[in-house]
Design an enzyme around this catalytic site. Sequence first.
Site, short mmCIF file in Angstrom:
data_model
loop_
_atom_site.label_atom_id
_atom_site.label_comp_id
_atom_site.label_asym_id
_atom_site.label_seq_id
_atom_site.Cartn_x
_atom_site.Cartn_y
_atom_site.Cartn_z
N LYS A 115 -14.62 58.41 89.00
CA LYS A 115 -15.42 57.44 89.75
C LYS A 115 -16.55 58.13 90.51
O LYS A 115 -17.61 57.55 90.69
CB LYS A 115 -14.55 56.60 90.68
CG LYS A 115 -13.64 55.66 89.90
CD LYS A 115 -13.13 54.50 90.70
CE LYS A 115 -12.37 53.55 89.78
NZ LYS A 115 -11.84 52.39 90.44
N LYS A 197 -11.49 54.29 78.46
CA LYS A 197 -10.65 53.18 78.93
C LYS A 197 -11.50 51.93 79.19
O LYS A 197 -12.59 52.03 79.75
CB LYS A 197 -10.00 53.65 80.25
CG LYS A 197 -9.04 52.69 80.87
CD LYS A 197 -8.61 53.16 82.26
CE LYS A 197 -9.56 52.66 83.33
NZ LYS A 197 -8.96 52.17 84.55
N LYS A 200 -13.49 47.64 84.37
CA LYS A 200 -14.37 46.63 84.98
C LYS A 200 -15.73 47.23 85.30
O LYS A 200 -16.75 46.59 85.14
CB LYS A 200 -13.77 46.12 86.29
CG LYS A 200 -12.45 45.40 86.16
CD LYS A 200 -12.15 44.70 87.48
CE LYS A 200 -10.68 44.68 87.79
NZ LYS A 200 -10.21 45.88 88.50
N1 AQP Z 1 -7.94 49.79 80.09
C1 AQP Z 1 -6.77 49.55 80.66
N2 AQP Z 1 -5.65 49.47 79.89
C2 AQP Z 1 -4.44 49.21 80.45
N3 AQP Z 1 -4.27 48.99 81.78
C3 AQP Z 1 -5.36 49.03 82.57
N4 AQP Z 1 -5.54 48.86 83.89
C4 AQP Z 1 -6.85 49.03 84.20
N5 AQP Z 1 -7.55 49.31 83.09
C5 AQP Z 1 -6.66 49.33 82.06
C6 AQP Z 1 -4.47 48.51 84.83
O1 AQP Z 1 -4.84 47.32 85.50
C7 AQP Z 1 -4.26 47.32 86.80
C8 AQP Z 1 -5.28 46.92 87.80
O2 AQP Z 1 -6.33 47.90 87.83
P1 AQP Z 1 -7.34 47.92 89.03
O3 AQP Z 1 -8.23 46.77 88.99
O4 AQP Z 1 -6.62 48.01 90.30
O5 AQP Z 1 -8.17 49.26 88.90
P2 AQP Z 1 -8.51 50.20 87.71
O6 AQP Z 1 -7.30 50.82 87.14
O7 AQP Z 1 -9.52 51.15 88.25
O8 AQP Z 1 -9.13 49.17 86.68
P3 AQP Z 1 -10.55 49.13 86.07
O9 AQP Z 1 -10.70 47.95 85.23
O10 AQP Z 1 -10.85 50.44 85.41
O11 AQP Z 1 -11.49 48.90 87.31
P4 AQP Z 1 -12.65 49.78 87.89
O12 AQP Z 1 -13.65 49.92 86.81
O13 AQP Z 1 -13.14 48.98 89.07
O14 AQP Z 1 -12.04 51.06 88.30
C9 AQP Z 1 -3.70 48.74 87.02
O15 AQP Z 1 -2.29 48.70 86.87
C10 AQP Z 1 -4.33 49.55 85.93
O16 AQP Z 1 -3.51 50.63 85.51
#
Ligand code: AQP
Length: 331
Positions: A115, A197, A200
């Site tokens: 990040k 991955k 968002k």
């Molecule tokens: N690509 C993924 N595949 C499987 N699980 C995923 N998770 C996130 N991306 C994937 C799981 O979703 C839950 C919530 O995630 P989060 O919103 O708290 O944060 P994150 O893991 O950082 O998700 P993002 O989408 O990648 O958001 P950004 O881009 O804002 O950082 C968690 O259980 C995560 O493991």
Amino acid sequence: MSKEQLRVFSGIQPTGNIHLGNYLGAVKNWVDRQDLYENIFCVVNSHAITIPQDPKILKEKTYELCAMLLACGIDPKKSTLFIQSEVQEHTSLAWLLTCITPMGDLSRMTQFKDKSQKNPKNIFAGLFNYPNLMSADILLYKSHLVPVGEDQKQHIELARDTAIKFNRDYGELFIVPEPLIQSEGARIMGLDDPTKKMSKSSGDKPNHLIALLDDSDTIIKKFKKATTDSEGIIAFDKERAGVYNLLTIYQCFTKESKEKIESDFAGKGYGDLKTKVAEAVIEGLKPIRETYLKLTNEKEYLQKILKEGAEHARSIAQATYKEAKEKMGLI
Ligand code: AQP
């Protein structure tokens, strides 16, 4: 073990649009296992501000995500749902944990590295300290299990280390939590680049993610453009990340075995695969979208659920925080 013995905690950030990765890696598993455990689910808005957010949009996204979790099937009769900032003990305990966590452990976190690379001009201390807030989220509720996607495994390992260290140095208090990671769908990859991955924060790339609110045409279009390869063989081969990702998504929705899926697709082309995956996803997301749209007109109902959820969460969190604070000698 019985339901009374095991408590589950998990959270999701109200940043951007909830996508297929969040759903298959985390939320679907929360929903499917609600009857097995005592469940506490949280929209972690305090985590969201580790990256700069527009305050008005953050507020809207927070309520939208709460409604979306209910639409996905979180049942308030079976699970507690609340907003993180409504229970101040999360940030209070995070401070205590910050004071016992080595800088070296935090600097090893791959999410911090990723990040901070994505936002090199906006690296704040909160992003570095994020894993301590996540440890506090989990440990406050003396949670046994934390259902998450694979990307969060490292943070849960840190929460385990922190719990062990606290118990050893200040006296037994926290349960040492276990991650609950599914064998399928724990790491859904971006459709545009299956080596990354689905995330968002990459949502500005048009064909990267499937949002749970995407309409059918958009879903079909995005899958049609998904990156595959030139081999033309439809098989669960991890070396061929694009096809593997599409098959995994298909398997998560159809719940069929890998063997059956491979035999059904034998001799077919990637065009067929993409159409079938898109159809399975549209079918699977349809009831979620419909329920979500209904819930957007039921603001009072949503507020009631969140108020009750926060009250219940607060009662547990306050008791744990009080014990932690006293053990560390704070008045
Ligand atoms: N690509 C993924 N595949 C499987 N699980 C995923 N998770 C996130 N991306 C994937 C799981 O979703 C839950 C919530 O995630 P989060 O919103 O708290 O944060 P994150 O893991 O950082 O998700 P993002 O989408 O990648 O958001 P950004 O881009 O804002 O950082 C968690 O259980 C995560 O493991």
